[in-house]
Design a protein around this motif. Structure first.
Motif, short mmCIF file in Angstrom:
data_model
loop_
_atom_site.label_atom_id
_atom_site.label_comp_id
_atom_site.label_asym_id
_atom_site.label_seq_id
_atom_site.Cartn_x
_atom_site.Cartn_y
_atom_site.Cartn_z
N ALA A 31 22.65 33.93 -17.46
CA ALA A 31 23.34 33.22 -16.37
C ALA A 31 23.44 34.10 -15.13
O ALA A 31 23.25 33.64 -14.00
CB ALA A 31 24.73 32.78 -16.83
N GLU A 32 23.74 35.39 -15.35
CA GLU A 32 23.83 36.32 -14.22
C GLU A 32 22.50 36.40 -13.48
O GLU A 32 22.44 36.35 -12.25
CB GLU A 32 24.23 37.71 -14.73
N ALA A 33 21.43 36.49 -14.24
CA ALA A 33 20.10 36.63 -13.65
C ALA A 33 19.67 35.38 -12.87
O ALA A 33 19.21 35.49 -11.73
CB ALA A 33 19.08 36.95 -14.73
N ILE A 34 19.86 34.21 -13.45
CA ILE A 34 19.43 33.00 -12.73
C ILE A 34 20.41 32.66 -11.60
O ILE A 34 20.03 32.04 -10.60
CB ILE A 34 19.20 31.77 -13.65
N GLY A 35 21.67 33.09 -11.73
CA GLY A 35 22.67 32.82 -10.71
C GLY A 35 22.41 33.54 -9.40
O GLY A 35 22.90 33.13 -8.34
N HIS A 36 21.63 34.61 -9.44
CA HIS A 36 21.28 35.33 -8.20
C HIS A 36 20.32 34.52 -7.33
O HIS A 36 20.16 34.82 -6.15
CB HIS A 36 20.66 36.69 -8.52
N ASP A 37 19.67 33.52 -7.91
CA ASP A 37 18.82 32.61 -7.14
C ASP A 37 19.75 31.67 -6.36
O ASP A 37 20.47 30.88 -6.97
CB ASP A 37 17.93 31.81 -8.10
N ASP A 38 19.75 31.75 -5.02
CA ASP A 38 20.74 30.96 -4.27
C ASP A 38 20.49 29.47 -4.33
O ASP A 38 21.34 28.68 -3.95
CB ASP A 38 20.88 31.47 -2.82
N ARG A 39 19.32 29.06 -4.84
CA ARG A 39 19.10 27.62 -5.06
C ARG A 39 19.88 27.14 -6.28
O ARG A 39 20.16 25.96 -6.43
CB ARG A 39 17.60 27.34 -5.27
N ILE A 40 20.21 28.06 -7.17
CA ILE A 40 20.93 27.73 -8.40
C ILE A 40 22.40 28.08 -8.26
O ILE A 40 23.28 27.26 -8.49
CB ILE A 40 20.29 28.47 -9.61
N GLY A 41 22.69 29.32 -7.85
CA GLY A 41 24.07 29.74 -7.64
C GLY A 41 24.76 30.12 -8.95
O GLY A 41 24.34 29.73 -10.03
N LYS A 42 25.85 30.88 -8.83
CA LYS A 42 26.51 31.43 -10.02
C LYS A 42 27.60 30.53 -10.59
O LYS A 42 27.99 30.68 -11.74
CB LYS A 42 27.14 32.79 -9.66
#
Length: 447
Positions: free
Chosen positions: A247-258
């Motif tokens: 979750a931390e890794a994909i959350g850094h993608d601002d299209r996805i967000g944390k």
């Protein structure tokens, strides 16, 4: 002349909206049909826990020493109709018993009771979450019933309150959405929300159906995000991955967000589950059910998390039955900073383990009274320490700050076994392991 505002329905949404409107400087009259609720609010007390709400009420309720006196409450429909220029309808829209569909009886009753007294120009504004198409129907009903005829208009202005942040969300909304049919209706609502708009809140003007769809689609998106990361937790569990790091890794993608990417036992409460089910039901009525079939799987993933937490507890205790095992449950509310236990995943898990023979003891900072009312057969403790005393396993199921700040060493001294299952992925594994605990979380077999 300054607008006068009324609020129909003084539950969670209505009480917050009424207090916030008074804070924005308006004279406000709230109406409810439950005498006890009116008496409570008149004393500046609220029937639910919501941070900051009681203080805001006491600041404005007439008759309280030092208040502005801008906020009063009544049970008289005629008084409300005579008083208000803008009438906000904030009543409940629960799920129908035995169905997915939304129960519109409270909204319909409120509009009908109010309409027959409306003889001068005014705006009736729906805030309740309703099936798309409801505003069109209610506008026609207003025209039919109100003595003021076409001078009595309807608008739709969905609420986006988060429990625990309701006061902030009302006074500083991240957007204001209004479904209107005339410039006059838009102008009145711009006047109502002038202060937050001046402070930067976007003001989105749309038609009735779009305004109704904004709330249900926003909730569906949030539910999708939560269930997505919970589905990834299932895969991590099988593959030996760590869903928190994922979750931390994909959350850094601002299209996805944390935000909304913490895996756990899923969402509950009085809004998200019933709103996505009502959305599916309404799509079916409109012949667009295929567009929302994915929501059925979202709901299914979410409900599955509860059973998986029960199985995680069973495995942790050796894989046998729960009979004779002492289980401490930290958390009863569906989320922190609330006393709301409606469709609470925490209580659902506690109840399942209890039904399977476990001796369950629950502690929650604010939800104990409501939990006892809903699940009287569970055991309850007045503190986290008392709940954990003699426990074979501790389940952390609502992410209260109080639980994150617990001292694992102190708890370890009273637990029968230092075994904790983090159903919210919110505790610090190193801290607990350092105090001699076996720490396990959903979707984190290697964490």
């Amino acid at each position: 002349m300054a607008l006068k505002i009324t609020v129909i329905g003084t539950g969670y949404l209505g009480a917050t909206h009424a207090a916030a409107m008074a804070e924005l400087g308006f004279e406000v009259l709230g109406l409810d049909v439950v005498p006890e609720k009116i008496e409570m609010l008149g004393r500046g007390e609220v029937p639910m826990f919501e941070p900051g709400l009681e203080d805001l009420l006491r600041k404005h309720v007439a008759g309280i020493e030092g208040s502005t006196g801008r906020l009063r409450f009544t049970m008289d429909w005629a008084e409300v109709a005579e008083f208000g220029d803008v009438h906000f309808v904030c009543v409940n829209t629960p799920q129908k018993h035995g169905e997915y569909a939304c129960d519109m009886s409270y909204v319909d009753a409120a509009v009908e009771s109010l309409a027959k007294h409306l003889s001068r120009p005014c705006l009736v504004v729906g805030k309740s979450t309703v099936p798309v198409g409801s505003a069109d129907r209610l506008a026609a009903r207003l025209l039919e019933l109100a003595p003021g005829g076409a001078e009595v208009e309807l608008a739709w202005n969905p609420e986006f309150l988060r429990e625990g942040f309701a006061v902030q969300d009302t006074l500083h909304p991240d957007r204001i959405v209004v479904g209107v049919r005339s410039e006059r209706a838009e102008k009145l609502l711009r006047e109502v929300y002038a202060t937050p708009v001046a402070a930067g809140s976007p003001f989105v003007v749309t038609d009735f159906p779009t305004a109704e769809l904004v709330k249900t689609s926003a909730n569906s998106f949030l539910a999708t995000k939560i269930s997505f990361i919970n589905a990834m937790a299932e895969v991590c569990e099988a593959a030996g991955g760590d869903v928190a790091k994922l979750a931390e890794a994909i959350g850094h993608d601002d299209r996805i967000g944390k935000k909304f990417l913490r895996a756990g036992i899923g969402f509950g409460g009085g809004c998200l589950p019933k709103d996505i089910r009502a959305f599916m039901a309404r799509a079916g009525e409109l012949g667009a059910d295929q567009a929302l079939t994915f929501l059925r799987e979202i709901d299914s993933i979410n409900m599955r998390q509860r059973g998986q937490m029960v199985e995680l507890a069973r495995e942790a205790l050796g894989g046998g039955p729960f009979l004779g095992k002492r289980v401490a449950v930290l958390g009863a509310t569906f989320k922190p900073d609330s006393d709301d236990v409606r469709d609470s995943p925490a209580l659902n898990v506690a109840g399942q383990i209890h039904l399977q023979g476990g001796q369950v003891t629950v502690y929650d900072p604010k939800g104990m009274t409501n939990a006892r009312r809903l699940f009287p057969t569970l055991g309850y403790a007045d503190t986290a320490i008392e709940a954990v005393r003699g426990a074979d396993v501790v389940l952390h199921l609502t992410e209260w700050r109080e639980f994150r700040e617990l001292d694992p060493r102190e708890l370890g001294e009273v637990a029968a076994t230092r075994l904790i299952l983090d159903g919210r992925n919110a505790l610090d594994p190193e801290l607990w392991r350092g105090a001699g605990w076996t720490y396990r979380a959903m979707g984190r077999p290697t964490a």
